[in-house]
Design an enzyme around this catalytic site. Structure first.
Site: not given
Length: 157
Positions: A63, A70
């Protein structure tokens, strides 16, 4: 030596940024609940705890990598770009794969009908326990789903 310790400060700043991410907070809350149930209702061996902790680390670590990718991709361009979209999708897919396998690890470690009955007995024998648990779930939901606000939304690099 100073640069070595500065690396810890950078990592700490990265962790602080991760706490702003909803999915990371979800995984953290899930790991907390699973750990509590494991400690309270199961007698896991050291090896089983190691597997469980490695599973938590894999999901949360991926994650973190997904979030980093991102941020980087959004810095490169905010316009639609097929390659960036595919990169982001693959990184999110990696988290999903780890999460699916984490469910498998959980099933392998915790699927025990007798223990399920003990858990039900624990919560129904004294009703205050279910209310405390419900409050913990509600608090976790608030932590995960309410917007995260900080004084400094523009973190220095």
């Amino acid at each position: 030596m100073k640069a070595f310790f500065k690396g810890f400060a950078y990592a700490g700043r990265g962790l602080a940024m991760l706490f702003r991410e909803r999915n990371f907070r979800f995984h953290l809350c899930a790991a907390g609940f699973v750990s509590w149930f494991a400690a309270r209702f199961y007698e896991l061996s050291r090896s089983e705890w190691a597997i469980l902790l490695l599973t938590f680390g894999a999901v949360m670590g991926l994650e973190a990598v997904n979030t980093a990718l991102e941020y980087l991709a959004d810095r490169v361009t905010t316009e639609h770009d097929g390659l960036i979209r595919r990169s982001k999708d693959c990184a999110a897919g990696a988290v999903l794969i780890a999460s699916i396998f984490a469910v498998g690890v959980g099933a392998a470690l915790f699927w025990d009908l007798e223990c399920f009955a003990d858990i039900a007995e624990y919560f129904t024998s004294e009703l205050w326990r279910i209310f405390v648990f419900a409050a913990a779930v509600a608090g976790s939901c608030a932590l995960v789903f309410l917007p995260f606000k900080s004084k400094n939304n523009n973190l220095k690099l």
